[in-house]
Scaffold this motif. Structure first.
Motif, PDB file in Angstrom:
ATOM      1  N   LYS A 154      -2.126  10.286   2.732  1.00  0.00           N
ATOM      2  CA  LYS A 154      -3.405  11.004   2.698  1.00  0.00           C
ATOM      3  C   LYS A 154      -4.062  10.922   1.320  1.00  0.00           C
ATOM      4  O   LYS A 154      -5.268  11.090   1.202  1.00  0.00           O
ATOM      5  CB  LYS A 154      -3.223  12.463   3.118  1.00  0.00           C
ATOM      6  CG  LYS A 154      -3.018  12.602   4.619  1.00  0.00           C
ATOM      7  CD  LYS A 154      -2.997  14.039   5.039  1.00  0.00           C
ATOM      8  CE  LYS A 154      -4.333  14.666   5.014  1.00  0.00           C
ATOM      9  NZ  LYS A 154      -5.167  14.499   6.187  1.00  0.00           N
ATOM     10  N   PHE A 160      -5.990   7.870   1.977  1.00  0.00           N
ATOM     11  CA  PHE A 160      -6.788   7.964   3.200  1.00  0.00           C
ATOM     12  C   PHE A 160      -6.918   9.435   3.578  1.00  0.00           C
ATOM     13  O   PHE A 160      -6.196   9.931   4.445  1.00  0.00           O
ATOM     14  CB  PHE A 160      -6.116   7.168   4.331  1.00  0.00           C
ATOM     15  CG  PHE A 160      -5.927   5.723   3.989  1.00  0.00           C
ATOM     16  CD1 PHE A 160      -6.951   4.815   4.195  1.00  0.00           C
ATOM     17  CD2 PHE A 160      -4.742   5.268   3.429  1.00  0.00           C
ATOM     18  CE1 PHE A 160      -6.796   3.480   3.851  1.00  0.00           C
ATOM     19  CE2 PHE A 160      -4.578   3.947   3.081  1.00  0.00           C
ATOM     20  CZ  PHE A 160      -5.608   3.047   3.302  1.00  0.00           C
ATOM     21  N   ASP A 174      -8.823  11.211   5.354  1.00  0.00           N
ATOM     22  CA  ASP A 174      -9.113  11.591   6.741  1.00  0.00           C
ATOM     23  C   ASP A 174      -8.016  11.174   7.716  1.00  0.00           C
ATOM     24  O   ASP A 174      -8.168  11.275   8.927  1.00  0.00           O
ATOM     25  CB  ASP A 174     -10.460  11.023   7.178  1.00  0.00           C
ATOM     26  CG  ASP A 174     -10.508   9.506   7.145  1.00  0.00           C
ATOM     27  OD1 ASP A 174      -9.697   8.893   6.426  1.00  0.00           O
ATOM     28  OD2 ASP A 174     -11.372   8.929   7.833  1.00  0.00           O
ATOM     29  N   LEU A 175      -6.880  10.729   7.197  1.00  0.00           N
ATOM     30  CA  LEU A 175      -5.762  10.288   8.029  1.00  0.00           C
ATOM     31  C   LEU A 175      -5.089  11.487   8.687  1.00  0.00           C
ATOM     32  O   LEU A 175      -4.576  12.370   8.004  1.00  0.00           O
ATOM     33  CB  LEU A 175      -4.759   9.524   7.170  1.00  0.00           C
ATOM     34  CG  LEU A 175      -3.683   8.722   7.879  1.00  0.00           C
ATOM     35  CD1 LEU A 175      -4.301   7.628   8.740  1.00  0.00           C
ATOM     36  CD2 LEU A 175      -2.752   8.106   6.847  1.00  0.00           C
ATOM     37  N   GLU A 176      -5.123  11.536   9.988  1.00  0.00           N
ATOM     38  CA  GLU A 176      -4.538  12.614  10.783  1.00  0.00           C
ATOM     39  C   GLU A 176      -3.720  12.000  11.914  1.00  0.00           C
ATOM     40  O   GLU A 176      -3.924  10.837  12.263  1.00  0.00           O
ATOM     41  CB  GLU A 176      -5.641  13.506  11.373  1.00  0.00           C
ATOM     42  CG  GLU A 176      -6.475  14.251  10.346  1.00  0.00           C
ATOM     43  CD  GLU A 176      -5.689  15.317   9.595  1.00  0.00           C
ATOM     44  OE1 GLU A 176      -4.683  15.811  10.137  1.00  0.00           O
ATOM     45  OE2 GLU A 176      -6.084  15.648   8.460  1.00  0.00           O
ATOM     46  N   LEU A 181      -4.788   0.685  13.828  1.00  0.00           N
ATOM     47  CA  LEU A 181      -4.904   1.643  12.732  1.00  0.00           C
ATOM     48  C   LEU A 181      -5.788   1.099  11.618  1.00  0.00           C
ATOM     49  O   LEU A 181      -6.572   1.832  11.013  1.00  0.00           O
ATOM     50  CB  LEU A 181      -3.517   1.983  12.165  1.00  0.00           C
ATOM     51  CG  LEU A 181      -2.647   2.886  13.018  1.00  0.00           C
ATOM     52  CD1 LEU A 181      -1.235   2.948  12.436  1.00  0.00           C
ATOM     53  CD2 LEU A 181      -3.255   4.281  13.118  1.00  0.00           C
ATOM     54  N   ASP A 182      -5.674  -0.204  11.355  1.00  0.00           N
ATOM     55  CA  ASP A 182      -6.478  -0.818  10.307  1.00  0.00           C
ATOM     56  C   ASP A 182      -7.966  -0.848  10.678  1.00  0.00           C
ATOM     57  O   ASP A 182      -8.824  -0.747   9.809  1.00  0.00           O
ATOM     58  CB  ASP A 182      -5.975  -2.226   9.991  1.00  0.00           C
ATOM     59  CG  ASP A 182      -6.428  -2.701   8.636  1.00  0.00           C
ATOM     60  OD1 ASP A 182      -6.165  -1.996   7.643  1.00  0.00           O
ATOM     61  OD2 ASP A 182      -7.054  -3.770   8.571  1.00  0.00           O
ATOM     62  N   ARG A 190      -9.395   1.523  12.496  1.00  0.00           N
ATOM     63  CA  ARG A 190      -9.826   2.919  12.353  1.00  0.00           C
ATOM     64  C   ARG A 190      -9.851   3.381  10.902  1.00  0.00           C
ATOM     65  O   ARG A 190     -10.649   4.235  10.536  1.00  0.00           O
ATOM     66  CB  ARG A 190      -8.910   3.835  13.157  1.00  0.00           C
ATOM     67  CG  ARG A 190      -9.000   3.578  14.645  1.00  0.00           C
ATOM     68  CD  ARG A 190      -8.093   4.495  15.402  1.00  0.00           C
ATOM     69  NE  ARG A 190      -8.072   4.168  16.807  1.00  0.00           N
ATOM     70  CZ  ARG A 190      -7.727   5.014  17.744  1.00  0.00           C
ATOM     71  NH1 ARG A 190      -7.363   6.247  17.437  1.00  0.00           N
ATOM     72  NH2 ARG A 190      -7.730   4.639  19.010  1.00  0.00           N
ATOM     73  N   HIS A 191      -8.935   2.828  10.097  1.00  0.00           N
ATOM     74  CA  HIS A 191      -8.825   3.197   8.679  1.00  0.00           C
ATOM     75  C   HIS A 191      -8.707   1.898   7.880  1.00  0.00           C
ATOM     76  O   HIS A 191      -7.593   1.449   7.585  1.00  0.00           O
ATOM     77  CB  HIS A 191      -7.605   4.084   8.427  1.00  0.00           C
ATOM     78  CG  HIS A 191      -7.591   5.338   9.220  1.00  0.00           C
ATOM     79  ND1 HIS A 191      -8.329   6.441   8.856  1.00  0.00           N
ATOM     80  CD2 HIS A 191      -6.964   5.662  10.371  1.00  0.00           C
ATOM     81  CE1 HIS A 191      -8.141   7.398   9.742  1.00  0.00           C
ATOM     82  NE2 HIS A 191      -7.323   6.942  10.672  1.00  0.00           N
ATOM     83  N   LEU A 246      -5.648   0.327   5.631  1.00  0.00           N
ATOM     84  CA  LEU A 246      -4.390   1.045   5.838  1.00  0.00           C
ATOM     85  C   LEU A 246      -3.243   0.068   6.075  1.00  0.00           C
ATOM     86  O   LEU A 246      -2.137   0.259   5.576  1.00  0.00           O
ATOM     87  CB  LEU A 246      -4.498   2.025   7.008  1.00  0.00           C
ATOM     88  CG  LEU A 246      -3.231   2.784   7.386  1.00  0.00           C
ATOM     89  CD1 LEU A 246      -2.717   3.610   6.211  1.00  0.00           C
ATOM     90  CD2 LEU A 246      -3.474   3.664   8.594  1.00  0.00           C
TER      91      LEU A 246
END
Length: 90
Positions: free
Chosen positions: A11, A14, A16-18, A34-35, A37-38, A41
């Motif tokens: 976090k 990132f 906003d990583l939830e 995941l990459d 979306r973020h 990452l």
């Protein structure tokens, strides 16, 4: 859908990583999603060949994945995935 959780230290990079639900057939597919979306990452999780980085572990249903090179481990629709980035230093 696989339920994905992360170590808290990610976090820092990132915010906003939830925990998230992702539909993926393999761990490799999951990392790619995941990459998306973020962005970037994946570079904390895998190297330039797509292999798991030395200080990262991925657990699926509390078991460490077997394939650290291509991340071909299968994911069931109700998989619980935990991505751990180990901390090192003195």
């Amino acid at each position: 859908m696989a339920h994905v959780q992360f170590t808290r230290n990610l976090k820092r990079f990132f915010p906003d990583l939830e925990p998230v639900e992702i539909q993926s057939d393999t761990v490799s597919d999951l990392v790619r999603e995941l990459d998306v979306r973020h962005p970037h990452l994946a570079s904390y999780i895998v190297d330039d060949r797509g292999a798991l980085r030395r200080h990262v572990n991925i657990f699926v249903n509390e078991r460490m994945i077997q394939d650290r090179e291509t991340l071909s481990d299968a994911l069931s629709t109700d998989a619980k995935v935990f991505i751990v980035q180990a901390l090192s230093g003195g």
